[in-house]
Design a protein around this motif. Structure first.
Motif, PDB file in Angstrom:
ATOM      1  N   ASN A   1       0.709  -1.063  -0.036  1.00 24.02           N
ATOM      2  CA  ASN A   1      -0.031  -0.012  -0.120  1.00 24.02           C
ATOM      3  C   ASN A   1       0.957   1.307  -0.063  1.00 24.02           C
TER       4      ASN A   1
ATOM      5  N   LYS B   1      -3.848   6.315   9.653  1.00 23.57           N
ATOM      6  CA  LYS B   1      -5.273   6.091   9.947  1.00 23.57           C
ATOM      7  C   LYS B   1      -5.953   6.174   8.366  1.00 23.57           C
ATOM      8  N   GLU B   2      -5.510   7.062   7.441  1.00 25.15           N
ATOM      9  CA  GLU B   2      -6.186   7.078   6.124  1.00 25.15           C
ATOM     10  C   GLU B   2      -6.155   5.841   5.451  1.00 25.15           C
ATOM     11  N   ALA B   3      -4.887   5.054   5.727  1.00 23.25           N
ATOM     12  CA  ALA B   3      -5.036   3.790   5.078  1.00 23.25           C
ATOM     13  C   ALA B   3      -5.538   2.632   5.687  1.00 23.25           C
ATOM     14  N   ASN B   4      -6.133   2.901   6.741  1.00 24.44           N
ATOM     15  CA  ASN B   4      -6.594   1.788   7.638  1.00 24.44           C
ATOM     16  C   ASN B   4      -5.657   0.796   7.896  1.00 24.44           C
ATOM     17  N   TYR B   5      -4.627   1.207   8.574  1.00 19.27           N
ATOM     18  CA  TYR B   5      -3.465  -0.147   8.792  1.00 19.27           C
ATOM     19  C   TYR B   5      -4.245  -1.051   9.798  1.00 19.27           C
ATOM     20  N   ASP B   6      -4.202  -2.358   9.519  1.00 15.92           N
ATOM     21  CA  ASP B   6      -5.026  -3.314  10.384  1.00 15.92           C
ATOM     22  C   ASP B   6      -3.954  -4.029  11.380  1.00 15.92           C
TER      23      ASP B   6
END
Ligand SMILES: Nc1ncnc2c1ncn2[C@@H]1O[C@H](COP(=O)(O)OP(=O)(O)OP(=O)(O)O)[C@@H](O)[C@H]1O
Ligand SMILES: Nc1ncnc2c1ncn2[C@@H]1O[C@H](COP(=O)(O)OP(=O)(O)OP(=O)(O)O)[C@@H](O)[C@H]1O
Ligand SMILES: [Mg+2]
Ligand SMILES: [Mg+2]
Lengths: 500, 556, 308, 313
Positions: A269, A331-336
Motif C-alpha cells: 500500500n 489512519k487514512e490507509a486503515n492500517y490493520d
C-alpha cells in the motif's frame, strides 16, 4: 618498504567479475588495469587505452592500446585479451548487460586496437568502461577471460601496478602485492582511477581484523600503516593521536537507505509506504550510525548529493521525522496492525543501527514492528525471499552503497522498478523503467538530469527506496605515509613511506 | 574415676619394674566451637610400660580412636582439642610440644597402625617409597642404606619376595600384606610405643591370626609398648597383658587380662564380656520341615569388564548346592572372597546366576526376569551388612518399612499399621516411624532393616553379614531377635557370616565355602566340633580367644 | 573384606531402643530449611543472599525503579555520562544505561536460570537413563561426545539465522553443548548409587524402576547438580555475552548484561561505564549465586560440607 | 595399551560420522547462500543460480552429503567455496596460532591455577582461601573480550610491552612468537584458571579427608609434604579430567581471543566460514574439532594411569 593496510573485510573471492564485493573490487584495482579511468571531475580519461576514435555516425568506437603494456607473466597485452575480457565482464555486469543490448559487435582490429560497434549511439559505452564501481571492466589475459562468467577464475594475472603474490595469500586473512616493476604509468597526475599509477613502495600487504578495536590499537601502536575504514565510535581515539592522520578519502561517500517489500501487505500500500517514510527521520539514523556530524549529512537524493544527478525532491518527506503526518496517513490507509518484519543484521557495524532506529520510529507512528535479528549473511539471503513475511519473508531491510556505484540509474540497483525482476523489494513502476532506458540513450547531460529528476520524484512518491542519509567513512593512516590519494576507491599508488 | 589406672592389681611380670613409656593423666577432649562445651573424652588416665600389650576395649563411639589420636597429636584441628590433662611419652608432655617436635616424635617414639589397610596407604605411591618416607624424614641414611633397611623390615614382617613388594602399589597387595606394610612403616624406627587402632578388624580370621602373631613377635623383639584398640574380645583374650575398658568417653575399668575377663567389677564390663558369643554350638534338634529354598549347582562367573577392558572373568561361585528348611537358619562361612555374598545376591536375584537352579518352594527363580521376578521378590528378602547405608537417609523410617507393601498394592494406612506392628516386633516404638535413619544407632537401624525385610512376609530371609558391623552387645540383641522371629513365624534364614562365634550361636546348619565352592556342610555342632576338612579346621583354629569362655567368665 | 564401617560421628552405642544420639548430620527435609536459614547467620552468606534478593526484586519490579523504557532510543543524546536524567548515562543509541542494567537483570537472570534449569532437567533425564539402563549407556554417551564436539557458536549462528535471535535460541545454543557435561555427572552418580545397599534393598522389595530412580537415586544427584548448576548459570551469562560479541546473541534491543558489555566494548576507553556497570552487577550476582550454591550444597550433602 | 588405543580410535569413527552428518544437516537447514556472498548483494537470481550450479549446491542435500562423504573417504575435504583454496591447506595454515594459543593457555593455567588451588585448600576457610575463591568467581564474570581489551590497553598501549595484535610463527624466532602470544594467552587463561583452581582446591580437600593422609601425618611428615606429595597426586585424576574438558571447550574461547588479538587461527576461521556459509570449510573444521575432542579425551584417559597406578587399560 611495505605498507600494511587493514581493509574493511578479508579478501576471499578474488574474481572481480563474479563478485561485486568492495574488497574484491579494490583487489581488482591493485592488480588489473582498466581501459578507461575516471578522474575526480567525473571525466572519462584513457588509462590502458592510448586513445579512442568515434566514427561519424557515433556508432563505432575504436580503441587503441598504449605501448609497453605487459601482463604480470611477461606477455604483452593484446587487443584479443581486451575483447575477451570485455565480453566476460559484459555478461555478468548489470550495466554491461544493458550495454550489450545496444552493441552489435566487438571485434579485434589489429594487435593493438579493437572496435565496438553500437546499434544506436549511447554514452553508456564509455561510461561503463570507465565505471568506478562495482564490477569495473578489468582487463585480463585471454586464456583467463575465457573462463565462464559464473565460474571463478583461478589465476590472478593482470597488467596493473601491483602483482598478486599467490604464495602468501591467506584467504580472509592476508593478501600481499608486490610492486609491478614493468608497469608503465601514464604521465598525467593520478586522480581517482585515471592518471599515472606510480608505485613508490615495494609491497602492500592487506590484512583483515575481525574485531574493530584491534586495527585502531595496532595503528596507534605503530604495527600497521593504514586503516581503510575507521569505525566512527573509535574515531576519538585516533583523532587525538599525533602520529596518525584521519581523513576521508572517499569524498563521494556512501548513502544508506531502506527498502519496502512491495509484494506483500502492508507495504504493498503506497500510503503506508509514505507513512513510514514520514515517520523515519534521517537525523536519528545518522546519529546512531555515525554520531559525529562531520562525517554525515542528510540527503534526499537517490543518486546522492554532490553527484551530477543530485536532486532535492522529497526532502521534507524523508529527512525529518514527522510522526503526526505518519499517524494521519496510517489512519487514512486503515492500517490493520499487520506486524512489520524488519530484518536486523547484528554482526556488521555499518548496517546494524538503521533497523533499530527505523523500528523505533515506526512504532512511534503506530506500526507494529517485529525486529528479526540475524547475521548479515542471513539478511542477504533473506532479502531475496519473495514469500510473505508470515512465511519467512520480510517487510523492510536496510543497507548502504557507495555513491561511486549508485550515482546513476544503472549503477544504482535500488531504482530498478521492474517488479519481481527488480532488486529485492520488487517495486513495479513502469515509468521508471522507461526513464532508465531513456537515460541510457540520452547523450546530453541536461536531458539526463531531467530524466534523473523524474526518477527521483517517482522513487520517493512510490516509495521505491527510502534514503536514510549520506556518510563518509574516514580512513586513518600513519604519518609515515605521504601522498595518500583521496579517491572513492582505496588506491595504493602514489603513496610514499618514510622510515621514521 | 573407677579402678586405679596407675596401680594395676596384677602387673605383668616383665613390666612391673620399669617406668611407663606412656602415661595418660586426666585427659579430656572437647569439641571445638560449640558454645556448650561437649566433652568427647573425660578423665582418661592409664599408662603403659615397655613391652606391655595394653588392650583398649569398648563399644563403638566410646572414644578409643580419639584417645589414640590424642596421643599421636593428630586430633582433627578444626573439630577436636584436648582441654585438660597430660600425655607423657617417656616423661615428655606431648600436649605442650610444638608441631615440629610432635613430628619428630612421630614414628620415632610413637607410631600408629590404622584399621583399614585398604585406605591407610597412599594408593598412587609404591609401598617401598612410602616406608622410605619415614626414613627420609627422620634419618640421614643414604638411599642404599634406607633400601636395605626397608627390605630387612619387610622380611621381618614375613613378606615374601621383598624386592617385588618394595616396588608394588598398594592395590597389588592383599589386605594382610598391606597391613604388614603399615606395620613395617610403624616399626621401622623402633618406636617405644605402638598404637594399633583395630588393626585386624578388616582382615579375615586367618590373616588376623598371622598379624596378631606378628605384632606379638615384634613387640617381644623390640620391647615395644603396644596400645591395642579393638572391640573383639576374642582378640583381647588372646593377646592382652592388661585391659582398659571404655564407655562413653570415660575409662570404666583397668586391669589385667584375667581380672577383667574373669572378675569384671563393673556391670558394664560384665555385660560386654558376657555378650561375646560362644564358639560352642547350641544343641538343636534336626528339623524335618519343608525345604523352602533349594540351591542346585548354582554358579556365578563375573565377566571381565565391558567394551574396552580386557576380559578377566572370576568364578565367584561354582556348583553351590544347599537347602534351607522352614524355620531353619543355615549359615554360610568362609574367608573373604570365598563367594558367600555372591550366593546371597544370586538368591535374592540382585545378581543373575550364570547357571544352576534356585528353587523357592519348588519354583525355579534362577532365570526369572521382569514380571516373573516381581512376585518372587515378596518371598525372598535380604538384610545387608552395613546398617548405615542400608536405609535411604532421605526417607523416614516408616516410609522405608512400608515401601515393599506399597509396591505390592497395599493401601498406605494399612501398610503403616503393619509397619508399626513390625517395628514393635523388632523392639522399636511406633514413634520411630516419623524419624530419619540418622537418628538411630547402628543396632537400631539393623532392626529397622529386619522389620523392612519382614514386612512382605517373606519365606526366606537372607542376612549377609547382618551383625558384623555391630558391637557385641548390640550383636547379641540382634541375634536374639532373629532367633525369636524364626521361632515365631517360622521363616527360613540364610545367614552369611565370617564370624564362627556368631554362626555357632544361631545356625542350625553350617555350610563352609572356599574359592567359590562348598567344601563342607552339616549341622552346626558337627561342623564346628568335628570338622572333616582341613580348611574348616584352619578356620576354627584361627578364631581368636578360643580358649576363653566369656559367658561364664573363665578359661576353657 | 569384611569392612566394619566406622560409624558416622554422633552415633553412640544406644543399646536401649528409645535412646537417640544428639548430633544431627544427615539431610532431612524438615530441617533442611531450618539449616538453610541458620546459614544466614554467617556474614558472607547473608550478603550474598541480600544481593541476590535485590537483583531478583529489581528484575521483577524493574518498571517501578525509576527506569525509562530500556528500548527507547534517543540518538540525540547518545553516549552521555552520568546526569540527573540518566543516572548511569546513555549508550550509543541514547538508551538509558541505568534502565538497561535494571531490565537487563530480567534477561540475564532468565538466560542464566533458564539455561541452568534446561541443562539440569535434560542432563538429569538423559544421565539417569544412561546410568540406569546399561544398554542405552554406550549409545547415549557416544551421542553426548558428538554433541560436545559441536562448538556452541556454530549452533548459535545456525539457530539465530534459522529462527531469528531470541532468548529461546540463545538458551538452546547455550544449553545444548553444556548438557553432555551434566549427563556425565548424573550418570556417574547414578552408577555409584546403584550399588548402595539401600538401593539394592529397594530392588529386592520389588520397587519398580521409575520409583527406584526418583526416590532413591536421583536425590543423590542434587548436591553435585547444584554445584554444576552455579557453574552453568555463570557460564550461560558469559556465553551470551560472547555470542553477542560474535553477532549471534540476543537481539540488541533486548537489554542483557552480556550484550550490554559486548556493545559497550567499543567505548571502553571513552565511556568505560558501559562495560563497568553491567559488569559489576553481573560479578556481584555470580558471586552471590556461588556462595549460596555452596551453602545449599553443604546443607544437602554433609559429606562434602565436612570436607570443604 | 596399543590395542586399547586402537579400539578407542576406531570407536571414534561413528561419533565423527554422526557429527559430520548432523552438522551437514544443520548447515543446509540454515538460511544463507554462499552464492549470494560470492556474487555480492545485488546479484540477480539468474546469476546466483549459475553460481550454485557450478558449485553443485543445486543438487539434493542427501546427494551432496553422499558426495562429500565419498570424497572424505579418499581424504579429500574439498575446497573453499569462496576462495577455492583446499580446505585441508586452509586448516593447516590456521592450525599453528590456535595450537600455540591453546597450549600456552593450558601451560599458563596449570602453572597458575594449581598452586592457587593448593594454597586455597591449605588455608581452607581462612582469609586467603576466601580471597582466592572470590577472585576465581570474578574471573568467571568478566568476558574474555573485556579482559583482552584491558590487557591491551594497559600492557601494550600504555606500557608498550607487547604488540597489540598479530601472530608470528615460531620459525621467525622465539621472542617474536612468544611476545605476541603473551596477552592472548593471559586473556584466555582467566576463566580456566578460575575453573581449575576451584577444582584443584576441592579435590585436594576431598583427598585430605582420606585415611592415608592421616598415615602420612603419623609418619611425621610436614603439612607441605602431605599436601604436595600425598594429596596433590591423588587429586590429579579429577584435575586432569577437568583440564581435559577445559581444553575441549577451549575452541569457543579461542574464537573471541583470536578476534580480539587478530590471531589467524582456527577459531576465527570457523566464525568466518559460518558467517560466509563456506560449507566445505565448516564441515572440515567440525570434523577436525570432533577429532581433537576425541583425541583429548583419549589423552586424558591415557594420562590417568600415570597419576593413578590402579587404573590400567
Ligand atoms: N572430629 C570429631 N568431631 C566431633 N566428634 C567426634 C569427632 N571424632 C569423633 N567424635 C566423637 O567422639 C566419640 C568417640 O569416637 P571414637 O572414634 O573415638 O570412637 P571409637 O571408640 O573409636 O569407636 P569405633 O569402635 O566405632 O571406632 C564419638 O561419639 C564420635 O562421634
Ligand atoms: N560385581 C563383581 N564383579 C566382579 N567380581 C566380583 C564382583 N563381586 C564379587 N566379585 C568377586 O567374586 C569373589 C567372591 O566375592 P564375594 O563378595 O561373594 O565374597 P564373600 O565371601 O562375600 O567375601 P567377604 O567376606 O569379603 O564379603 C571375589 O573374588 C570378588 O572379588
Ligand atoms: Mg575407632
Ligand atoms: Mg561378602
Amino acid at each position: 618498504q611495505t605498507i600494511t593496510a587493514v581493509m574493511q573485510s578479508g579478501l576471499r573471492v578474488m574474481d572481480p567479475v563474479v563478485s561485486t564485493a568492495f574488497i574484491t573490487r579494490d583487489h581488482g584495482y591493485m592488480i588489473y588495469d582498466t581501459l578507461l579511468g575516471m578522474n575526480e571531475k567525473f571525466e572519462i580519461k584513457p588509462q590502458m587505452a592510448e586513445k579512442w576514435e568515434v566514427a561519424e555516425d557515433q556508432k563505432t568506437y575504436t580503441f587503441t592500446l598504449r605501448d609497453g603494456l605487459k601482463w604480470h607473466d611477461g606477455a604483452p597485452v593484446t587487443s584479443e585479451d581486451c575483447v575477451a575480457s570485455l565480453k566476460r565482464w559484459a555478461q555478468q555486469d548489470s550495466t554491461g548487460q544493458v550495454l550489450m543490448t545496444m552493441v552489435s559487435d566487438i571485434a579485434v582490429v589489429d594487435g593493438k586496437s579493437f572496435k565496438v560497434v553500437l546499434k544506436e549511439p549511447t554514452s553508456l559505452l564509455l561510461e561503463s568502461l570507465a565505471k568506478l564501481s562495482s564490477r569495473p571492466a578489468f582487463m585480463m589475459p585471454k586464456r583467463i577471460a575465457e573462463t565462464p562468467a559464473s565460474e571463478s577464475i583461478k589465476e590472478f594475472i593482470g597488467s596493473g601496478p601491483f602483482k598478486f603474490v599467490a604464495s602468501e595469500f591467506k584467504p580472509g586473512l592476508k593478501v600481499v602485492y608486490d610492486k609491478n616493476k614493468d608497469y608503465v604509468p601514464r604521465s598525467e597526475p593520478a586522480s581517482w582511477t585515471a592518471g599515472g599509477k606510480v608505485v613508490n613502495v615495494d609491497r602492500v600487504q592487506w590484512a583483515a581484523m575481525p574485531d574493530q578495536m584491534t586495527p585502531v590499537n595496532a595503528l596507534m601502536n605503530g604495527e600497521i600503516d593504514f586503516i581503510q575504514q575507521v569505525p566512527f565510535d573509535l574515531l576519538p581515539m585516533l583523532e587525538n593521536n599525533n602520529d596518525v592522520n584521519v581523513e576521508v578519502l572517499d569524498k563521494l561517500g556512501n548513502w544508506t537507505y531502506y527498502r519496502f517489500n512491495h509484494l506483500h501487505p502492508p507495504f504493498n500500500n503506497k500510503l503506508l509506504r509514505q507513512a513510514a517514510m514520514h515517520a523515519v527521520g534521517q537525523d536519528d539514523v545518522l546519529k546512531a550510525l555515525v554520531g559525529n556530524p562531520k562525517y554525515a549529512k542528510t540527503c534526499a537524493a537517490v543518486f546522492g548529493c554532490d553527484t551530477p544527478y543530485a536532486d532535492t525532491y522529497g526532502k521534507d518527506v524523508v529527512i525529518p521525522s514527522n510522526i503526526d503526518k505518519a499517524k494521519q496517513l496510517l489512519k487514512e490507509a486503515n492500517y490493520d496492525g499487520t506486524p512489520i518484519v524488519v530484518l536486523q543484521p547484528t554482526d556488521l557495524a555499518m548496517v546494524a543501527p538503521q533497523p533499530i532506529v527505523i523500528a523505533s520510529a515506526l512504532r512511534k507512528a503506530g506500526f507494529k514492528v517485529d525486529l528479526k535479528t540475524m547475521d548479515w549473511q542471513s539478511v542477504v539471503t533473506q532479502q531475496g525471499n519473495q514469500k510473505s513475511p508470515s512465511e519467512g519473508g520480510w517487510n523492510i531491510f536496510s543497507t548502504y552503497s557507495t555513491l561511486a556505484t549508485s550515482g546513476n540509474p544503472f549503477g544504482n540497483t535500488t531504482v530498478a522498478a521492474n517488479g519481481t525482476k527488480a532488486w529485492a523489494g520488487w517495486p513495479e513502476v513502469p515509468e521508471i523503467e522507461k526513464l532508465r532506458l531513456e537515460f541510457a540513450r540520452a547523450t546530453d547531460e541536461t536531458k539526463r538530469k531531467e530524466i534523473t529528476a523524474q526518477i527521483q520524484k517517482l522513487a520517493i512518491d512510490e516509495g521505491v527506496v527510502g534514503p536514510l542519509g549520506q556518510f563518509s567513512v574516514p580512513a586513518a593512516y600513519s604519518k609515515k605515509l605521504t601522498g595518500v590519494l583521496a579517491s572513492p576507491i582505496t588506491v595504493f599508488w602514489n603513496i610514499k613511506k618514510s622510515d621514521k | 574415676m573407677i579402678g586405679s589406672a596407675s596401680h594395676p592389681r596384677k602387673p605383668g611380670p616383665s613390666s612391673e619394674l620399669r617406668a611407663p613409656v606412656l602415661e595418660i593423666d586426666n585427659l579430656a577432649v572437647q569439641v571445638v566451637g560449640e558454645p556448650p562445651v561437649r566433652h568427647i573424652l573425660e578423665d582418661i588416665s592409664f599408662n603403659i610400660r615397655p613391652g606391655e600389650m595394653l588392650c583398649v576395649v569398648g563399644e563403638s563411639g566410646s572414644g578409643k580412636s580419639v584417645t589414640s589420636l590424642a596421643v599421636m597429636g593428630l586430633l582433627p584441628p578444626g573439630s577436636l582439642r584436648t582441654s585438660t590433662g597430660r600425655i607423657l611419652v617417656e616423661g615428655e608432655d606431648i600436649l605442650k610440644a610444638s608441631q615440629a617436635r610432635l613430628r619428630e616424635l612421630r614414628a620415632t617414639r610413637m607410631a600408629m597402625i590404622f584399621q583399614e589397610p585398604m585406605t591407610a596407604l597412599n594408593p598412587v605411591e609404591k609401598v617401598g617409597e612410602q616406608i622410605d618416607e619415614v626414613l627420609r624424614i627422620h634419618t640421614k641414611l643414604s638411599r642404599a642404606e634406607r633400601r636395605a633397611k626397608i627390605l630387612e623390615m619387610l622380611d621381618a614382617v614375613h613378606m615374601p619376595d621383598v624386592e617385588r613388594i618394595y616396588d608394588s602399589y598398594p592395590h597389588q597387595l592383599s589386605g594382610g600384606q598391606r597391613q604388614r606394610v603399615v606395620i613395617s612403616m610403624a616399626l621401622i624406627l623402633e618406636p617405644k610405643i605402638l598404637i594399633a587402632d583395630e588393626p585386624t578388624t578388616a582382615l579375615d580370621v586367618t590373616t588376623q591370626k598371622q598379624i596378631l602373631t606378628l605384632i606379638r613377635e615384634l613387640q617381644k623383639k623390640h620391647n615395644t609398648a603396644v596400645l591395642f584398640i579393638t572391640h573383639d574380645f576374642g582378640v583381647v583374650a588372646e593377646i592382652a597383658d592388661r585391659i582398659v575398658v571404655m564407655n562413653k568417653g570415660r575409662v570404666i575399668e583397668v586391669g589385667s587380662r584375667d581380672d577383667i575377663l574373669a572378675y569384671p567389677r563393673e556391670p558394664y564390663t560384665r555385660m560386654l564380656v558376657s555378650s561375646v558369643p560362644s564358639l560352642v554350638p547350641k544343641q538343636r534338634a534336626a528339623l524335618k520341615s519343608d525345604i523352602v529354598l533349594d540351591l542346585k549347582e548354582l554358579s556365578k562367573t563375573y565377566a571381565g569388564r565391558g567394551f574396552f577392558g580386557r576380559g578377566r572373568s572370576i568364578a565367584a561361585a561354582q556348583g553351590v548346592s544347599l537347602s534351607v528348611r522352614k524355620g531353619e537358619i543355615v549359615g554360610i562361612v568362609g574367608e573373604s572372597g570365598s563367594g558367600k555374598s555372591t550366593v546371597a545376591r544370586c538368591v535374592v536375584r540382585l545378581q543373575d546366576p550364570t547357571s544352576g537352579n534356585i528353587l523357592v518352594h519348588g519354583d525355579d527363580i534362577a532365570k526369572a526376569t521382569g514380571s516373573q521376578l516381581r512376585p518372587m521378590r515378596r518371598r525372598v528378602q535380604i538384610v545387608f551388612q552395613d546398617p548405615y547405608r542400608s536405609l535411604n537417609p532421605r526417607r523416614r523410617v516408616g516410609d522405608s518399612v512400608i515401601e515393599g507393601l506399597i509396591n505390592f498394592g497395599q493401601r498406605r494406612d494399612e501398610a503403616l499399621n503393619r509397619a508399626r506392628e513390625l517395628l514393635g516386633l523388632v523392639g522399636l516404638s511406633a514413634d520411630a516411624m516419623e524419624r530419619y535413619p540418622h537418628q538411630f544407632s547402628g543396632g537400631q537401624r539393623q532392626r529397622i532393616c529386619i522389620a523392612r525385610a519382614l514386612a512382605l512376609d517373606p519365606d526366606i530371609l537372607v542376612a549377609d553379614e547382618a551383625v558384623s558391623a555391630l558391637d557385641v552387645s548390640v550383636q547379641a540383641q540382634v541375634l536374639k531377635l532373629l532367633d525369636e522371629i524364626r521361632e515365631r513365624i517360622g521363616i527360613a534364614v540364610l545367614f552369611i557370616t565370617h564370624d564362627l562365634r556368631v554362626a555357632a550361636q544361631i545356625c542350625d546348619t553350617i555350610v563352609v565355602m572356599q574359592h567359590g565352592r562348598v567344601v563342607e556342610a552339616g549341622s552346626a555342632a558337627e561342623v564346628l566340633t568335628a570338622p572333616r576338612q582341613d580348611y574348616t579346621r584352619a578356620l576354627i583354629e584361627a578364631a581368636p580367644g578360643r580358649d576363653w569362655d566369656f559367658q561364664n567368665f573363665r578359661p576353657l | 573384606m569384611q569392612a566394619i564401617v566406622n560409624p558416622l560421628p554422633g552415633e553412640s552405642s544406644g543399646q536401649a531402643s528409645g535412646e537417640l544420639p544428639s548430633t544431627v548430620s544427615a539431610p532431612q527435609t524438615a530441617s533442611v530449611l531450618k539449616q538453610l536459614v541458620g546459614t544466614l547467620k554467617s556474614g558472607p552468606v547473608l550478603v550474598a543472599f541480600v544481593i541476590l534478593c535485590v537483583v531478583i526484586l529489581a528484575a521483577l519490579s524493574a518498571p517501578l525503579l525509576g527506569t525509562n523504557d530500556p528500548v527507547a532510543i534517543d540518538p540525540g543524546s547518545r553516549l552521555r555520562g552520568i546526569s540527573p536524567e540518566h543516572w548511569l548515562g546513555t549508550d550509543a543509541y541514547g538508551r538509558d544505561t541505568y534502565s538497561r542494567v535494571v531490565y537487563g537483570a530480567r534477561v540475564s537472570l532468565i538466560v542464566g536460570a533458564g539455561a541452568t534449569i534446561m541443562c539440569i532437567l535434560l542432563g538429569l533425564l538423559i544421565g539417569v537413563v544412561a546410568g540406569y539402563f546399561r544398554a542405552a549407556d554406550a549409545i547415549i554417551m557416544r551421542v553426548m561426545d558428538g554433541i560436545m564436539a559441536i562448538p556452541s557458536i556454530l549452533l548459535a549462528i545456525a539457530l539465530v539465522s534459522l529462527t531469528g535471535g531470541s532468548i529461546l535460541t540463545v538458551l538452546v545454543a547455550i544449553t545444548v553443548p553444556e548438557v553432555p557435561r551434566v549427563v556425565r555427572l548424573v550418570r556417574s552418580v547414578i552408577l555409584s548409587v546403584r550399588s548402595e545397599p539401600y538401593v539394592e534393598a529397594a530392588i529386592s522389595l520389588g520397587t519398580p524402576a521409575p520409583t527406584l530412580l526418583v526416590r532413591h537415586m536421583v536425590p543423590n544427584t542434587i548436591a553435585p547438580l547444584i554445584v554444576q548448576g552455579t557453574y552453568v548459570f555463570a557460564a550461560a551469562i558469559l556465553i551470551e555475552a560472547t555470542l553477542s560479541f560474535l553477532g549471534a546473541g540476543l537481539p540488541p534491543e533486548i537489554p542483557s548484561w552480556g550484550n550490554m558489555m559486548s556493545e559497550g566494548r567499543m567505548y571502553f576507553q571513552l565511556l568505560p561505564g558501559l562495560i563497568l556497570y553491567p559488569g559489576i552487577v553481573l560479578a556481584a550476582t555470580l558471586l552471590s549465586v556461588n556462595v549460596l550454591g555452596d551453602v545449599v550444597r553443604d546443607v544437602l550433602d554433609p559429606k562434602m560440607a565436612k570436607k570443604s | 595399551m596399543l590395542p586399547y588405543i586402537a579400539r578407542r580410535l576406531l570407536a571414534t569413527v561413528p561419533v565423527m560420522v554422526m557429527v559430520a552428518v548432523v552438522v551437514f544437516a544443520i548447515l543446509r537447514l540454515t538460511p544463507g547462500d554462499p552464492a549470494a556472498i560470492i556474487a555480492g548483494d545485488d546479484a540477480t537470481a539468474e546469476q546466483l543460480d549459475k553460481i550454485r550450479q557450478t558449485m553443485g549446491l543445486d543438487k539434493p542435500i542427501y546427494l551432496q552429503l553422499v558426495q562429500w562423504l565419498a570424497r572424505l573417504m579418499q581424504g579429500d575435504l574439498g575446497v573453499s567455496l569462496l576462495s577455492g583454496t583446499p580446505v585441508l591447506s586452509m586448516i593447516g595454515d590456521r592450525m599453528g596460532p590456535s595450537l600455540a594459543l591453546a597450549l600456552g593457555t593450558i601451560v599458563v593455567t596449570v602453572i597458575i591455577a594449581i598452586p592457587l588451588g593448593i594454597i586455597a585448600a591449605w588455608r581452607q576457610g581462612k582469609l586467603l582461601d576466601r580471597a582466592i575463591m572470590t577472585l576465581s568467581v570474578l574471573g568467571f564474570s568478566v568476558p574474555t573480550f573485556v579482559v583482552g581489551y584491558l590487557l591491551i590497553y594497559s600492557l601494550s598501549i600504555k606500557l608498550g610491552w607487547f604488540p597489540v595484535q598479530g601472530y608470528k610463527p615460531l620459525s621467525e624466532g622465539f621472542w617474536p612468537f612468544a611476545q605476541r602470544l603473551v596477552l592472548p594467552v593471559l586473556a584466555l587463561s582467566g576463566v580456566y584458571v578460575a575453573l581449575i583452581a576451584r577444582i584443584t582446591r576441592s579435590s585436594i580437600i576431598e583427598v585430605m579427608g582420606e585415611d592415608f593422609i592421616r598415615t602420612a601425618r603419623s609418619k611425621g611428615a610436614t603439612e607441605r609434604v602431605v599436601l604436595m606429595r600425598h594429596a596433590l597426586r591423588n587429586a590429579a585424576v579429577p584435575i586432569v579430567t577437568i583440564i581435559g574438558i577445559g581444553i575441549a571447550s577451549l575452541i569457543s574461547g579461542v574464537v573471541v581471543t583470536e578476534s580480539v588479538f587478530n590471531l589467524p587461527g582456527l577459531g576465527r576461521l570457523v566464525v568466518e566460514a559460518v558467517l560466509a556459509r563456506d560449507y566445505p570449510v565448516i564441515q572440515g573444521l567440525i570434523l577436525l574439532f570432533s577429532f581433537i575432542y576425541i583425541l583429548i579425551n583419549l589423552l586424558v584417559d591415557l594420562l590417568y594411569p600415570v597419576f593413578d597406578p590402579r587404573i590400567r587399560y
